[in-house]
Design a protein around this motif. Structure first.
Motif, short mmCIF file in Angstrom:
data_model
loop_
_atom_site.label_atom_id
_atom_site.label_comp_id
_atom_site.label_asym_id
_atom_site.label_seq_id
_atom_site.Cartn_x
_atom_site.Cartn_y
_atom_site.Cartn_z
N LEU A 171 65.35 66.15 -54.90
CA LEU A 171 66.59 66.20 -55.67
C LEU A 171 67.74 65.70 -54.82
CD1 LEU A 171 68.10 67.08 -58.27
CD2 LEU A 171 68.32 69.35 -57.24
N LYS A 172 68.42 64.65 -55.28
CA LYS A 172 69.53 64.07 -54.53
C LYS A 172 70.72 63.84 -55.46
CE LYS A 172 66.98 61.70 -50.85
NZ LYS A 172 66.76 60.39 -50.16
N GLY A 173 71.87 63.58 -54.83
CA GLY A 173 73.07 63.27 -55.60
C GLY A 173 73.51 64.40 -56.49
N VAL A 174 73.45 65.63 -55.99
CA VAL A 174 73.70 66.81 -56.81
C VAL A 174 75.20 67.02 -57.02
CG1 VAL A 174 73.41 69.31 -56.99
CG2 VAL A 174 71.58 67.90 -56.00
N SER A 175 75.57 67.30 -58.25
CA SER A 175 76.93 67.70 -58.61
C SER A 175 76.86 69.03 -59.34
CB SER A 175 77.60 66.66 -59.50
OG SER A 175 77.76 65.43 -58.81
N LEU A 176 77.86 69.88 -59.10
CA LEU A 176 77.88 71.20 -59.70
C LEU A 176 79.10 71.39 -60.59
CD1 LEU A 176 76.93 73.41 -56.61
CD2 LEU A 176 75.41 72.67 -58.45
N ASP A 177 78.88 72.16 -61.65
CA ASP A 177 79.95 72.69 -62.50
C ASP A 177 80.84 71.62 -63.12
OD1 ASP A 177 79.00 75.22 -61.95
OD2 ASP A 177 80.33 75.52 -60.24
N LYS A 178 80.22 70.49 -63.49
CA LYS A 178 80.92 69.47 -64.25
C LYS A 178 80.55 69.60 -65.72
CE LYS A 178 81.45 66.05 -60.56
NZ LYS A 178 81.25 64.62 -60.17
N ASP A 179 81.41 69.07 -66.57
CA ASP A 179 81.07 69.06 -67.99
C ASP A 179 79.92 68.09 -68.22
OD1 ASP A 179 83.08 70.86 -68.59
OD2 ASP A 179 84.56 69.28 -68.99
N LEU A 180 78.84 68.59 -68.80
CA LEU A 180 77.65 67.78 -69.01
C LEU A 180 77.30 67.73 -70.49
CD1 LEU A 180 75.27 69.03 -66.16
CD2 LEU A 180 76.76 67.02 -66.13
N SER A 181 76.69 66.65 -70.88
CA SER A 181 76.08 66.55 -72.21
C SER A 181 74.57 66.49 -72.03
CB SER A 181 76.58 65.30 -72.95
OG SER A 181 76.19 64.13 -72.25
N PHE A 182 73.86 66.87 -73.07
CA PHE A 182 72.41 66.89 -73.05
C PHE A 182 71.88 66.13 -74.28
CE2 PHE A 182 74.03 70.58 -70.84
CZ PHE A 182 73.32 70.56 -69.64
N PRO A 183 72.11 64.82 -74.31
CA PRO A 183 71.72 64.06 -75.50
C PRO A 183 70.20 64.04 -75.69
CG PRO A 183 72.33 62.58 -73.71
CD PRO A 183 72.69 63.97 -73.25
N PHE A 184 69.80 64.34 -76.91
CA PHE A 184 68.37 64.32 -77.20
C PHE A 184 68.15 64.07 -78.68
CE2 PHE A 184 64.12 65.66 -78.04
CZ PHE A 184 63.43 65.39 -76.87
N LYS A 185 67.47 63.00 -78.99
CA LYS A 185 67.11 62.67 -80.36
C LYS A 185 65.75 62.00 -80.34
CE LYS A 185 68.60 60.21 -84.52
NZ LYS A 185 69.64 59.32 -85.12
N ILE A 186 64.82 62.57 -81.08
CA ILE A 186 63.47 62.01 -81.11
C ILE A 186 63.50 60.72 -81.93
CG2 ILE A 186 61.10 62.38 -81.88
CD1 ILE A 186 61.60 65.38 -81.38
N PRO A 187 63.08 59.60 -81.36
CA PRO A 187 63.08 58.33 -82.11
C PRO A 187 62.11 58.38 -83.29
CG PRO A 187 62.81 57.97 -79.73
CD PRO A 187 62.62 59.43 -79.97
N SER A 188 62.41 57.61 -84.28
CA SER A 188 61.53 57.52 -85.44
C SER A 188 60.28 56.71 -85.07
CB SER A 188 62.25 56.86 -86.61
OG SER A 188 62.66 55.55 -86.27
N GLY A 189 59.22 56.95 -85.82
CA GLY A 189 58.01 56.17 -85.65
C GLY A 189 57.05 56.70 -84.62
N LEU A 190 57.36 57.86 -83.99
CA LEU A 190 56.45 58.43 -83.00
C LEU A 190 55.50 59.43 -83.65
CD1 LEU A 190 58.87 59.06 -79.97
CD2 LEU A 190 57.69 56.96 -80.66
N LYS A 191 54.38 59.66 -83.00
CA LYS A 191 53.36 60.58 -83.52
C LYS A 191 53.55 61.96 -82.89
CE LYS A 191 48.36 61.25 -83.93
NZ LYS A 191 47.02 60.69 -83.61
N GLU A 192 53.59 62.99 -83.73
CA GLU A 192 53.80 64.35 -83.24
C GLU A 192 52.54 64.88 -82.55
OE1 GLU A 192 55.58 68.66 -84.69
OE2 GLU A 192 55.08 67.12 -86.19
N ILE A 193 52.75 65.53 -81.42
CA ILE A 193 51.65 66.21 -80.73
C ILE A 193 51.42 67.55 -81.41
CG2 ILE A 193 50.90 67.23 -78.55
CD1 ILE A 193 52.73 65.25 -77.12
N THR A 194 50.19 67.81 -81.84
CA THR A 194 49.87 69.06 -82.53
C THR A 194 48.65 69.68 -81.88
OG1 THR A 194 48.51 67.89 -84.16
CG2 THR A 194 50.83 68.32 -84.73
N LEU A 195 48.56 71.00 -81.99
CA LEU A 195 47.40 71.73 -81.48
C LEU A 195 46.25 71.61 -82.46
CD1 LEU A 195 48.97 75.01 -80.13
CD2 LEU A 195 47.91 73.20 -78.79
N LYS A 196 45.05 71.49 -81.93
CA LYS A 196 43.85 71.43 -82.76
C LYS A 196 43.09 72.73 -82.67
CE LYS A 196 43.35 66.42 -82.29
NZ LYS A 196 42.45 65.31 -81.87
#
Length: 258
Positions: free
Chosen positions: A233-258
């Motif tokens: 782990l390098k280039g560490v910054s603390l206590d800054k305002d962060l965003s956590f962008p996350f959006k699952i792209p369309s067209g992907l196959k869902e992982i499911t339990l069998k």
């Protein structure tokens, strides 16, 4: 790529038992006074911050395949752990309630709770175990009553404080703590009666006024088979305002339990 993301679900501790992993204080540990003082010093040394970001280099070697990849790493303590491969090719976001993951390389995604990973790994995995592993905290809470287990203070070696945790399960956990900071240098989890073992070894860096892992090397073994996963782990910054962008792209196959 998928192997590296499963690491962040504590893949290498698949031989571990089910436990709650909150970091709590010890009131009446069933052991001697010195061991209790060492435990409390360790708990007090847990890194205090609101947010953390940095660059994470992850390597994987199982003796047959080797892989090394860079990631962007962000954390809001006790709330979110987020990693992203370059160009957003793959991402994972974990919260105490759920895990989300996608990989454009194999066109798969997962969106659910930790029960999927628990089933996949054969052990219950939670957000707290993952956070503790990444921050260099004791993986599991220390027992505070005889019913929960016992803390044994072992002889010092190389001026390290060595603790062995035992309870009614067939799993034995040992911690080696650094003498000045009381941070974890090694965590060893062993399945009694089998050859399953996992060892996590840390080095540290000072960021502002707290110690955070610089490197983490995890070695999981069973018999003659061994897997190593390294993180830096390098280039560490603390206590800054962060965003956590996350959006699952369309067209992907869902992982499911069998």
């Amino acid at each position: 790529m998928k192997r590296l993301f499963l690491l962040f679900a504590v893949l290498v501790f698949a031989s571990c038992k089910t436990k709650q992993a909150a970091v709590t204080s010890v009131n009446a540990a069933p052991t001697d006074k010195q061991a209790q003082e060492i435990v409390n010093h360790h708990l007090a040394s847990s890194p205090a911050f609101k947010t953390l970001s940095g660059n994470l280099q992850v390597t994987f070697d199982d003796g047959k395949n080797q892989q090394s990849l860079p990631f962007s790493f962000r954390m809001e303590k006790d709330k979110v752990i987020w990693i992203s491969a370059p160009l957003g090719i793959a991402k994972m976001m974990a919260t105490p309630e759920k895990v989300q993951y996608y990989n454009r390389l194999d066109s798969t995604f997962f969106d659910g709770d930790f029960s999927y990973l628990s089933t996949l790994l054969g052990v219950e995995v939670g957000f707290n175990e993952l956070q503790n592993l990444l921050l260099g905290n004791a993986l599991y809470p220390f027992p505070s009553t005889p019913q929960q287990g016992y803390i044994h203070l072992l002889p010092e070696s190389n001026q390290r404080y060595n603790l062995k945790i035992e309870d009614s399960t067939p799993i034995q956990v040992r911690y080696s703590l650094l003498p000045d900071s009381y941070r974890v240098e090694t965590t060893e989890v062993r399945h009694i009666g089998s050859s399953q073992k996992a060892v996590a070894t840390y080095t540290y860096q000072q960021v502002q006024d707290i110690l955070l892992p610089l490197t983490l090397l995890i070695t999981a073994s069973q018999g003659d088979d061994s897997t190593q996963i390294g993180m830096e782990l390098k280039g560490v910054s603390l206590d800054k305002d962060l965003s956590f962008p996350f959006k699952i792209p369309s067209g992907l196959k869902e992982i499911t339990l069998k």
